[in-house]
Structure formats: C-alpha cells, structure tokens
Design a protein around this motif. Structure first.
Motif, PDB file in Angstrom:
ATOM      1  N   LYS A 104      10.614  29.935  56.837  1.00 20.62           N
ATOM      2  CA  LYS A 104      10.308  28.889  55.854  1.00 20.62           C
ATOM      3  C   LYS A 104      10.323  29.447  54.430  1.00 20.62           C
ATOM      4  N   LEU A 105       9.878  30.676  54.252  1.00 15.63           N
ATOM      5  CA  LEU A 105       9.933  31.304  52.930  1.00 15.63           C
ATOM      6  C   LEU A 105      11.385  31.495  52.493  1.00 15.63           C
ATOM      7  N   ASP A 106      12.228  31.939  53.421  1.00 11.50           N
ATOM      8  CA  ASP A 106      13.653  32.089  53.107  1.00 11.50           C
ATOM      9  C   ASP A 106      14.263  30.744  52.709  1.00 11.50           C
ATOM     10  N   LEU A 107      13.923  29.695  53.440  1.00  9.92           N
ATOM     11  CA  LEU A 107      14.444  28.366  53.112  1.00  9.92           C
ATOM     12  C   LEU A 107      13.959  27.924  51.733  1.00  9.92           C
ATOM     13  N   ALA A 108      12.682  28.145  51.445  1.00  5.97           N
ATOM     14  CA  ALA A 108      12.139  27.785  50.127  1.00  5.97           C
ATOM     15  C   ALA A 108      12.856  28.571  49.031  1.00  5.97           C
ATOM     16  N   TYR A 109      13.062  29.856  49.262  1.00  3.95           N
ATOM     17  CA  TYR A 109      13.739  30.697  48.273  1.00  3.95           C
ATOM     18  C   TYR A 109      15.170  30.204  48.031  1.00  3.95           C
ATOM     19  N   HIS A 110      15.894  29.929  49.107  1.00  2.00           N
ATOM     20  CA  HIS A 110      17.278  29.464  48.957  1.00  2.00           C
ATOM     21  C   HIS A 110      17.330  28.085  48.295  1.00  2.00           C
ATOM     22  N   THR A 111      16.369  27.242  48.589  1.00  4.76           N
ATOM     23  CA  THR A 111      16.302  25.930  47.941  1.00  4.76           C
ATOM     24  C   THR A 111      16.083  26.092  46.442  1.00  4.76           C
ATOM     25  N   MET A 112      15.154  26.963  46.084  1.00  2.18           N
ATOM     26  CA  MET A 112      14.863  27.179  44.662  1.00  2.18           C
ATOM     27  C   MET A 112      16.038  27.829  43.939  1.00  2.18           C
ATOM     28  N   THR A 113      16.660  28.825  44.551  1.00  3.10           N
ATOM     29  CA  THR A 113      17.780  29.485  43.871  1.00  3.10           C
ATOM     30  C   THR A 113      18.967  28.536  43.719  1.00  3.10           C
TER      31      THR A 113
END
Length: 178
Positions: A104-113
């Motif tokens: 979920k952190l990876d998904l949040a990071y990719h969403t933000m980037t």
C-alpha cells in the motif's frame, strides 16, 4: 461461549480474533468481551497502537486501530500451554501486515509521483506542493480485511491510504480541482 472458543483453539491452535469470529459467529462485541475477560484465553498482541486525532470528535483523539479492529486483526488468541504457537502466529500475522503495508505504501508513492509528474508538466511544483502519507501505512499497520468504507458504504479491501496534499495559497485552483 468461552467453552466453545477454548475447544476451537485447542483443536485448531492460535487464531486471530477475526478467525475465531468466522468459526463462532454471533455478536462480535460479545466475542471480544468474552475473550478479553477470560482467564483461560491467552491473547498475544500484534503491531503498534497509536493515538490519532479524529475530526468527527473535535478536541479528542482516539486509539488506532479501534478496539474491535485490534481484536479482529491484530490480536492472536490461544490457550494456556500454546504460548510458543501464539508467538509464532503473531510473527506470521506481523509479517503479513508489514507486507500489506509495503504494498500500500508503494501504491501511495506511485500515485503521488504520478500526480506530481503530471502537475509538474504544467507548473513547477517542487516548492509549492507537499505530499504527506499518513495513517496505518506509516505505522506498518495496514490490513487487507474487507470492510465497509464509511464515506461510501461500499466494501473495500482493508485499510485506506491516507494521502494529504498541501499546496501554497496561490496554487492554481484549476490544478487543484483535477
């Protein structure tokens, strides 16, 4: 109810509160109360507890996870004599929660980037926008247990991703509304 739970745990070994509830059924809060008050049921904690502010209750904080979520997802139940098995189950649950949190952190990071890249193509944002990841993810406490989302009433797969975006006062409204 306590005898039924103890028989289940003796037969099946340590289980999370949610797993016990799947087998026993009935009122979940009564199950929580029975297990919490029992001197024969050993409970092992998993993860972290933290205090969070709650905008629905101005001026007050609350524990996270909630007492009931903690019981269902982050608490392992067993019988006396199963302490090693309880500890092993706690470790397995902890590893699973850490993996869910990482995904979920990876998904949040990719969403933000992705969003930052899109915005940056129209306006330099480096000093104008701040992204913050908050909630269960940052405490490695994300879960994947289906639950109804309070804002929509729809079932979702586990904890949500809390992403806060702060922009300068003069940030273009047209970009904020996307």
């Amino acid at each position: 109810m306590e005898k039924q739970i103890l028989k289940l745990l003796e037969r099946s070994g340590p289980m999370t509160g949610g797993e016990v509830w799947e087998h026993v059924g009935g009122n979940g809060l009564l199950l929580w109360r029975t297990c919490s008050l029992s001197s024969a049921i050993v409970m092992g904690p998993v993860g972290t507890r933290y205090l969070r502010l709650d905008r629905r209750v101005p001026g007050f904080g609350r524990l996270s996870p909630s007492i009931f979520r903690e019981f269902l997802t982050y608490r392992v139940l067993g019988c006396a004599g199963q302490e090693d098995a309880i500890r092993e189950k706690c470790e397995r649950v902890e590893r699973h929660i850490e993996e869910v949190s990482r995904v979920k952190l990876d998904l949040a990071y990719h969403t933000m980037t992705s969003l930052a890249s899109h915005l940056d193509s129209e306006l330099p944002i480096e000093k104008r926008v701040c992204f913050i990841i908050a909630g269960d993810i940052v405490y490695a406490m994300a879960h994947d247990v289906p639950r109804p989302e309070r804002s929509t009433g729809k079932m979702v797969k586990g904890s949500d991703m809390d992403i806060v975006i702060i922009v300068e006062d003069d940030f273009p409204e047209s970009l904020m509304n996307r």
